[in-house]
Design an enzyme around this catalytic site. Structure first.
Site, mmCIF file in Angstrom:
data_model
loop_
_atom_site.group_PDB
_atom_site.id
_atom_site.type_symbol
_atom_site.label_atom_id
_atom_site.label_comp_id
_atom_site.label_asym_id
_atom_site.label_seq_id
_atom_site.Cartn_x
_atom_site.Cartn_y
_atom_site.Cartn_z
ATOM 1 N N GLY A 118 34.856 41.917 32.579
ATOM 2 C CA GLY A 118 34.483 40.673 33.262
ATOM 3 C C GLY A 118 33.406 39.921 32.503
ATOM 4 O O GLY A 118 33.083 40.271 31.363
ATOM 5 N N ILE A 165 39.920 41.298 38.548
ATOM 6 C CA ILE A 165 40.893 40.978 39.601
ATOM 7 C C ILE A 165 40.576 39.653 40.290
ATOM 8 O O ILE A 165 41.403 39.105 40.987
ATOM 9 C CB ILE A 165 40.996 42.090 40.671
ATOM 10 C CG1 ILE A 165 39.657 42.300 41.364
ATOM 11 C CG2 ILE A 165 41.509 43.380 40.068
ATOM 12 C CD1 ILE A 165 39.788 43.073 42.659
ATOM 13 N N ASP A 166 39.367 39.140 40.081
ATOM 14 C CA ASP A 166 38.940 37.946 40.831
ATOM 15 C C ASP A 166 39.475 36.627 40.291
ATOM 16 O O ASP A 166 39.376 35.611 40.944
ATOM 17 C CB ASP A 166 37.404 37.838 40.802
ATOM 18 C CG ASP A 166 36.753 38.951 41.584
ATOM 19 O OD1 ASP A 166 37.428 39.512 42.458
ATOM 20 O OD2 ASP A 166 35.578 39.249 41.316
ATOM 21 N N ARG A 481 77.230 28.233 45.844
ATOM 22 C CA ARG A 481 77.313 27.771 44.460
ATOM 23 C C ARG A 481 78.120 26.491 44.289
ATOM 24 O O ARG A 481 78.106 25.888 43.218
ATOM 25 C CB ARG A 481 77.992 28.841 43.600
ATOM 26 C CG ARG A 481 77.130 30.047 43.364
ATOM 27 C CD ARG A 481 77.859 31.021 42.466
ATOM 28 N NE ARG A 481 77.090 32.244 42.320
ATOM 29 C CZ ARG A 481 76.089 32.395 41.456
ATOM 30 N NH1 ARG A 481 75.751 31.418 40.665
ATOM 31 N NH2 ARG A 481 75.424 33.525 41.382
HETATM 32 P P1 ATP Z 1 33.290 42.719 36.997
HETATM 33 O O1 ATP Z 1 34.196 41.536 36.938
HETATM 34 O O2 ATP Z 1 33.936 43.928 37.540
HETATM 35 O O3 ATP Z 1 31.971 42.439 37.613
HETATM 36 P P2 ATP Z 1 31.786 42.757 34.563
HETATM 37 O O4 ATP Z 1 32.167 42.999 33.165
HETATM 38 O O5 ATP Z 1 31.239 41.418 34.875
HETATM 39 O O6 ATP Z 1 33.044 43.099 35.446
HETATM 40 P P3 ATP Z 1 29.215 44.048 34.830
HETATM 41 O O7 ATP Z 1 28.803 45.208 35.674
HETATM 42 O O8 ATP Z 1 28.504 42.778 34.993
HETATM 43 O O9 ATP Z 1 30.779 43.915 35.042
HETATM 44 O O10 ATP Z 1 29.085 44.481 33.293
HETATM 45 C C1 ATP Z 1 29.596 45.706 32.807
HETATM 46 C C2 ATP Z 1 28.652 46.300 31.791
HETATM 47 O O11 ATP Z 1 28.475 45.400 30.708
HETATM 48 C C3 ATP Z 1 27.248 46.548 32.310
HETATM 49 O O12 ATP Z 1 27.143 47.762 33.010
HETATM 50 C C4 ATP Z 1 26.440 46.564 31.024
HETATM 51 O O13 ATP Z 1 26.548 47.792 30.362
HETATM 52 C C5 ATP Z 1 27.134 45.500 30.195
HETATM 53 N N1 ATP Z 1 26.440 44.192 30.347
HETATM 54 C C6 ATP Z 1 26.632 43.268 31.300
HETATM 55 N N2 ATP Z 1 25.816 42.205 31.147
HETATM 56 C C7 ATP Z 1 25.062 42.470 30.062
HETATM 57 C C8 ATP Z 1 24.012 41.791 29.360
HETATM 58 N N3 ATP Z 1 23.584 40.602 29.769
HETATM 59 N N4 ATP Z 1 23.496 42.384 28.279
HETATM 60 C C9 ATP Z 1 23.927 43.584 27.860
HETATM 61 N N5 ATP Z 1 24.902 44.262 28.471
HETATM 62 C C10 ATP Z 1 25.452 43.753 29.547
#
Ligand code: ATP
Length: 775
Positions: A118, A165-166, A481
């Site tokens: 995400g 999924i969003d 048809r």
């Molecule tokens: P979802 O759509 O399920 O929320 P996502 O990828 O946005 O997916 P997050 O939990 O925000 O999910 O990010 C997943 C992982 O990516 C985090 O646990 C972290 O390890 C890394 N991550 C997210 N944001 C940052 C950031 N700003 N800097 C460094 N690492 C990050």
């Protein structure tokens, strides 16, 4: 793309190493991404690696980073979740975590990283890449690595894929997993509807989406829910009264069930959360509606299960493109992610999309809802309008047209049934009622019209009945048809006059297209045919000129993919087996090709390409090699998909017989024909949602001509049209143009097919060797 890195010391180029990782919340389709990336990387001469457990694996290193072989990802398309794991990793938010991650990448010799996740995961990826040079510097300074060790890895190539999924990432029309989640939600709502109806209950259903109402809105449209709450577009201050009024109206006309869908991030215009409990209280209020009300929070079922056909297609094509992108990236190029826009897989700047996504959340937090809505794509706002128009039937007096503009519109289905036909009729009828038009059902196509009009084949719709059609498969008004010329053009023209139709709305496949063409051509002879006519393409074959997508084709692909999954499973339980599966599609190989993409077929035979003896020989030889190398690690069967008209001679059965004969008992071959199963039971949410959106647009198009438009109709090509989705746009094309320039009449299909290149991807990922073109 350069698959090998050339060392500066003149030693032979070494293979590039590409790592793939899934991160953040899991989504259906992530395994398809991994499979496509691994195989494409190997195909292009690279080594493929997987980083297990997201950034956690990158920080831990060791066994978390593993090289993958071609056969390691066999069968992954049909698995839910992510088989390489995902995690939320706190350490990666901090520089020391990223420093260790960089070190592990270099120790494993990783040149490029593909991340599927995400917006959080993609933000992390971009940060990692931006910091990369300074991380290397620090690793050398702190003596964790030597300058020689870091020398080949001066630049980190990163490409993002959006798995969520969003469907919340700006810049792409769909994220990997969103249509699977929507399918699960709709399936659950369909189940709940049955019990709600039995007990005459109300259900408040909470679905995922903190800042994005896509799932809630689309589920509302697909299931014909009574009311929907989404974060981007909070209701007016009187939402309580409005909701109760609509539900009361629905109950008054006899509806026995009430469904309200709430996104988890729903709130009012002031940011106050609207919870399922609040809605429950209102609906159950003894002094109000007093409905027996239940709350269902769908929760994690929304993430679960295998990916639908669309997500398999998306994950595969995007995975392939991601590998190309990392190999083509230069130190100067911006970090990109792979998007789908206008039905095309393209690269886009990553951070721009992440920023735009964050802007939606910010706009919502600042209560600037117009901006939040504006930041979503046009399909989103269109669907919102569609939803309003189909649920507030007869409620909004502002929608009503003046008497002289109200039309009598005939609805007719032509051809074989296809998923979404009923949803289209429901939406068209609802829209007609809101505008004051008179929608009339013509039962059983032109045959019914011509021969049974006097026995009730032409009759008004009963809204209470039609309102229950949102999720129904088949064709409730019957379809046939027969073409108008076969029924008798004069009879049809006379009947149109007799019933005083001001417009005709057709839903169907190539026959329906042909019918519109015949009606248009007969206008000179029969002036009563000078009424606006429009066609909404609906056929599993997806062969109608003027559109890249027909209603029902998505339902068909889902059916085929799940059919093939089951067959593969049965094959793995018995012997090593090849299944040759015959698909429908007429002379259009769309369904065979896309299903092939979704199940990882070993080969796909299409009518466009034909089947030659050389092709069969090569494919049989390839199967022999594959089974000879197979040391029992892949018991699952192999699939070959053959379109029903790919060859006049080589049928699925004959191909299976040839393979069996040639296999000399080393493996088995069977043919299988799913037949009418492909028309599907319950239509897919994509077919249902698009049916609603397109049907409303069709009636609006007819409405543009109004009553007594004979003279205008005669002159205007747009008076006989086909509605289509082309790229990201919904377009009406005049049938007279399509007839001439876009129709392959002998083969009953479009002249050009945007999907044809996908066959190459099926071949590459199925490991099929390049074959000779048939003469
Ligand atoms: P979802 O759509 O399920 O929320 P996502 O990828 O946005 O997916 P997050 O939990 O925000 O999910 O990010 C997943 C992982 O990516 C985090 O646990 C972290 O390890 C890394 N991550 C997210 N944001 C940052 C950031 N700003 N800097 C460094 N690492 C990050």
């Amino acid at each position: 793309p350069a698959a090998a890195a050339a060392p500066q010391d003149g030693s032979p180029p070494r293979k590039k190493k590409i790592a793939i990782m899934t991160s953040g919340g899991d989504s259906p389709g992530m395994n398809g991404v991994v499979r496509a990336c691994v195989r494409m990387a190997i195909h292009l001469g690279c080594d493929a690696f997987c980083v297990y457990e997201g950034y956690e694996g990158l920080v831990r290193g060791g066994d978390y980073i593993r090289q993958m072989e071609w056969h390691d990802v066999r069968g992954w398309l049909s698995e839910g979740g992510t088989l390489i794991g995902t995690a939320r990793c706190m350490e990666f938010y901090e520089r020391p975590g990223r420093l260790t991650a960089a070190k592990n990448m270099i120790l494993n010799g990783i040149d490029a990283l593909i991340i599927c996740g995400g917006d959080g995961s993609l933000t992390g990826a971009d940060r990692f890449r931006a910091e990369w040079p300074s991380l290397l510097e620090e690793l050398v300074k702190t003596s964790q690595l030597t300058p020689d060790q870091i020398a080949p890895y001066q630049h980190l190539n990163i490409v993002g894929l959006v798995g969520s999924i969003d469907n919340d990432l700006s810049g792409t029309d769909a994220t990997i997993g969103c249509y699977s989640a929507l399918a699960r939600i709709c399936e659950m709502v369909d189940y709940i509807e049955a019990t709600a109806s039995s007990h005459s209950r109300a259900f408040v259903i909470e679905v995922m989406g903190r800042h994005c109402g896509w799932l809630a809105l689309m589920a509302g449209v697909a299931t014909g829910a009574d009311f929907v709450f989404i974060p981007e577009k909070p209701r007016e201050d009187n939402w309580r009264e409005e909701m109760c009024e609509i539900i009361q109206k629905h109950r008054k006309i006899g509806k026995r069930k009430t469904i309200v869908i709430v996104a988890e991030g729903a709130h009012d215009r002031y940011g106050n959360k609207i919870s399922p409990e609040m809605i429950h209280e209102l609906l159950a209020d003894k002094n109000g509606l007093a409905l027996d009300t239940r709350i269902t929070t769908l929760g994690h079922v929304q993430r679960g299960g295998t990916a639908v056909a669309y997500d398999r297609m998306l994950s595969t094509l995007q995975g392939v493109e991601a590998v190309r992108a990392v190999l083509e990236a230069t130190p100067e190029s911006e970090t990109c992610f792979i998007a789908i826009t206008e039905n095309k897989i393209i690269r886009k700047p990553l951070m721009e999309a992440v920023q735009a996504t964050k802007s939606v959340a910010k706009a919502i937090d600042a209560h600037d809802f117009d901006r939040a809505m504006g930041l979503r794509d046009t399909e989103f706002s269109d669907q919102y309008m569609s939803y309003l128009m189909t649920t507030t039937v007869q409620l909004d007096q502002n929608m009503m047209l003046p008497e002289e503009k109200k039309m009598k519109i005939g609805f007719i289905n032509v051809g074989a049934p296809a998923g979404g036909m009923n949803a289209a009729i429901r939406a068209g009828v609802a829209y007609c009622i809101s505008r004051g038009h008179e929608p009339v059902a013509i039962h059983n196509g032109f045959a019914g019209f011509a021969r049974h009009h006097a026995d009730g084949a032409v009759r008004p719709f009963d809204w209470l009945e039609v309102d229950g059609w949102a999720s129904k498969g088949g064709s409730e008004i019957g379809t046939n048809r027969e073409l108008p010329a076969e029924s008798g053009m004069e009879t049809i023209a006379n009947l149109i006059e007799q019933y005083r139709f001001d417009g005709l709305f057709l839903i169907g496949g190539f026959e329906a297209f042909h019918a519109v063409s015949q009606l248009r051509k007969a206008r000179d002879q029969f002036p009563s045919l000078c009424i606006p006519i429009t066609l909404l393409p609906a056929t599993i074959s997806n062969n109608v000129p003027g559109t890249e997508y027909s209603l029902g084709s998505d339902t068909c692909l889902n059916e085929l993919v799940s059919y093939c999954d089951k067959i593969k499973q049965s094959a793995s339980a018995t012997r090593r087996r090849v299944f040759v599966i015959e698909t429908q599609g007429g002379k259009c190989g769309y369904v065979a090709t896309l299903a092939g993409l979704g199940v990882g077929a070993s080969a796909v035979y299409t009518p466009e390409e034909g089947i030659s003896l050389e092709m069969l020989t090569q494919d049989v030889r390839h199967l022999k090699e594959v089974f000879a190398q197979d040391k029992g690690q892949s018991r699952a069967g192999r699939l070959i998909l053959v379109n029903e008209k790919a060859s006049r001679v080589y049928s699925a059965k004959l191909i299976a017989d040839i393979i069996r004969e040639e296999a000399h008992n080393r493996f088995e071959a069977r043919d299988s024909i799913p037949g009418h199963v492909q028309q599907g039971g319950v239509p897919s949410p994509m077919d249902r949602c698009r049916a609603v959106r397109l049907a409303i647009k069709c009636i609006q198009h007819l409405e543009g001509f109004g009553r007594n438009s004979h003279n205008r109709v005669k002159k205007e090509p747009m008076s006989a049209t086909v509605i289509g989705i082309k790229g990201a746009s919904v377009v009406f094309s005049p049938i007279e143009v399509l007839e001439e320039s876009e129709t392959d009449w002998p083969n009953r299909r479009q002249r050009s097919s945007y999907w044809f290149d996908m066959k190459e991807v099926v071949d590459v990922l199925g490991g099929r060797p390049p074959h000779a073109e048939p003469e």
